[in-house]
Write an enzyme that holds these catalytic residues in place. Structure first.
Site, PDB file in Angstrom:
ATOM      1  N   LYS A 144       0.856  -1.191   0.000  1.00 34.44           N
ATOM      2  CA  LYS A 144       0.000   0.000   0.000  1.00 34.44           C
ATOM      3  C   LYS A 144       0.890   1.239   0.000  1.00 34.44           C
ATOM      4  O   LYS A 144       1.563   1.506  -0.975  1.00 34.44           O
ATOM      5  CB  LYS A 144      -0.968  -0.069   1.177  1.00 34.44           C
ATOM      6  N   ARG A 181     -13.627   5.009  -2.513  1.00 37.25           N
ATOM      7  CA  ARG A 181     -12.436   5.309  -1.734  1.00 37.25           C
ATOM      8  C   ARG A 181     -11.391   6.005  -2.592  1.00 37.25           C
ATOM      9  O   ARG A 181     -11.097   5.568  -3.695  1.00 37.25           O
ATOM     10  CB  ARG A 181     -11.855   3.982  -1.236  1.00 37.25           C
TER      11      ARG A 181
HETATM   12  C1  LIG Z   1      -4.741  -4.581   3.023  1.00 39.96           C
HETATM   13  C2  LIG Z   1      -4.934  -5.070   4.420  1.00 39.96           C
HETATM   14  C3  LIG Z   1      -4.498  -6.333   4.795  1.00 39.96           C
HETATM   15  C4  LIG Z   1      -3.952  -7.243   3.738  1.00 39.96           C
HETATM   16  O1  LIG Z   1      -3.575  -8.483   4.165  1.00 39.96           O
HETATM   17  P1  LIG Z   1      -2.815  -9.453   3.148  1.00 39.96           P
HETATM   18  O2  LIG Z   1      -2.472 -10.610   3.966  1.00 39.96           O
HETATM   19  O3  LIG Z   1      -1.642  -8.695   2.621  1.00 39.96           O
HETATM   20  O4  LIG Z   1      -3.732  -9.760   2.016  1.00 39.96           O
HETATM   21  C5  LIG Z   1      -4.620  -6.710   6.126  1.00 39.96           C
HETATM   22  N1  LIG Z   1      -5.155  -5.862   7.037  1.00 39.96           N
HETATM   23  C6  LIG Z   1      -5.610  -4.641   6.689  1.00 39.96           C
HETATM   24  C7  LIG Z   1      -6.184  -3.736   7.707  1.00 39.96           C
HETATM   25  C8  LIG Z   1      -5.522  -4.219   5.373  1.00 39.96           C
HETATM   26  O5  LIG Z   1      -5.983  -3.021   5.017  1.00 39.96           O
END
Ligand SMILES: *Cc1c(COP(=O)(O)O)cnc(C)c1O
Length: 411
Positions: free
Chosen positions: A222, A370
């Site tokens: 991200k 978003r």
């Molecule tokens: C994007 C996101 C994840 C992603 O988890 P992955 O295991 O990388 O798919 C987890 N927790 C939050 C709060 C997120 O926004």
């Protein structure tokens, strides 16, 4: 009244503006989804090419020591630590966020063997809740996952609680928790605190050590711009590291992996949180992207993000009043992460129409549009251009097309 000329002047005076050219962005696109998949730093391709051709291709297996591949998870962990307020030796880059939630949560339950409650938010990102459900099912000891609303977290913490698991920034609304206050409240009841920093790391200052968090996890793809499926990270406060017997006791977390002994004995410190062989190519990309972020003050990012958000929301009110869009995110910058969320019953179609015209945000069920704010590669005029397209789509009903009705596998 904000005009486009006002915003052009703001761009000209913006000290972060030169960073935009460090990212590969297609022409004709306003990218407002860096909170879901960060953009590509231009330095990545050459660095990756060199690791592939010289290190992998040329030095082959010798690269584990010659190019220090084996140290990547800890070295990169320390760099991420600089972004999130963690002293060295408390973070490793590894696995996915989901897997790291499992590691942290299982460790927390182990440290509080007499307690049976995990507190979280009903609106937390689902994978965190799914992992908690899977783990407690596996343990079979009658743990309760106590899910409450955003505002009710503090009231839900009592002396039965082993761990409080929260995401600092709500992925839908962008609402932000007070990390220091909630961590203190958890500790007042002798519960442990696990923060998910998926929407925090690389977006604004985080103070993991100073707010005395016990555990944290975060996402590499991200705001850290580590590329699709980038490794995630895990923070374990120094004071707990020695007391944890990892549930995912893989050989990379062994005290001496290359002794090849039959019995597991954990490595010292944070290293015992490693499980299997690190993904060297993916970590190379993430490290190159994190190096870009290390050249900026997180506070400067936060300030520009707040201004971008304010401009965006003001323009939505100014240009799109009466078209049924509601601003969901808090107006006060301190209560908000680096995104703006709007609500509309036809949110999915509206977002598809925006994307078709080069304004890329995303949609989160049931009705949230978003828009991620990433000050390194966004301009103030981008906010104008995005809202101008939104205004046109709302005025012409361009969202109302059959092809925008079917939901893609990824929204
Ligand atoms: C994007 C996101 C994840 C992603 O988890 P992955 O295991 O990388 O798919 C987890 N927790 C939050 C709060 C997120 O926004």
């Amino acid at each position: 009244m904000i005009t486009r000329d006002d915003l052009a002047a703001q761009d000209a005076a913006d000290p972060l503006a030169p960073f935009r050219n460090e990212f590969a962005l297609p022409d004709g696109v306003v990218y407002l989804d860096g909170n879901s998949l960060g953009a590509l730093p231009k330095t990545v391709a050459a660095r990756l090419q060199s690791v592939v051709a010289k290190e992998w291709g040329g030095d082959l297996i010798r690269s584990w020591t010659k190019h220090d591949w084996i140290e990547l998870p800890a070295r990169l962990g320390n760099k991420i630590g600089d972004l999130v307020g963690a002293a060295r030796g408390q973070i490793v880059a590894a696995d996915s966020t989901s897997v790291n939630v499992f590691k942290a949560l299982s460790a927390a339950l182990q440290l509080r063997p007499d307690r049976r409650v995990i507190v979280s938010e009903a609106g937390n990102f689902p994978t965190d809740l799914y992992i908690a459900q899977g783990l407690t099912g596996l343990l079979g000891r009658g743990h309760e996952l106590r899910l409450v609303d955003h505002a009710d977290v503090v009231g839900a913490i009592d002396s039965d609680v082993a761990v409080v698991m929260l995401t600092e920034v709500d992925y839908r609304s962008g609402r932000k928790h007070d990390m220091a206050a909630i961590t203190a409240e958890a500790h007042r009841h002798e519960a442990l605190m696990l923060w998910d920093l998926a929407h925090s790391a690389g977006a604004f200052p985080v103070a993991l050590d100073s707010c005395e968090a016990d555990f944290a996890v975060g996402c590499g793809y991200k705001f850290l711009n580590g590329g699709p499926g980038a490794p995630a990270f895990l923070y374990v406060a120094k004071r707990h590291q020695h007391d944890i017997a990892p549930a995912l006791s893989g050989w990379m977390g062994h005290a001496a992996p290359f002794d090849f002994v039959a019995d597991y004995s954990p490595a010292a410190g944070i290293r015992r949180q490693l499980c299997g062989t690190p993904s060297v190519l993916a970590m190379t990309v993430l490290e190159t992207s994190v190096d870009v972020l290390l050249r900026v003050e997180m506070a400067a990012l936060q300030d520009k993000s707040a201004e971008l958000a304010d401009v965006f929301m003001t323009l939505v009110e100014q240009e799109c009043s009466g078209c049924g869009l509601t601003i969901v995110s808090p107006r006060e910058a301190e209560r908000r992460g680096s995104q703006v969320a709007l609500r509309h019953d036809e949110g999915y179609g509206i977002m598809q129409a925006l994307i078709a015209r080069g304004v890329i945000g995303d949609f989160r069920a049931p009705d949230i549009l978003r828009f991620g704010l990433t000050p390194l590669y966004q301009q103030f005029t981008d906010m104008w251009d995005a809202v101008a397209v939104l205004k046109d789509i709302m005025a012409t009903g361009a969202w109302d097309r059959p092809e925008y009705e079917t939901r893609a596998a990824v929204t």
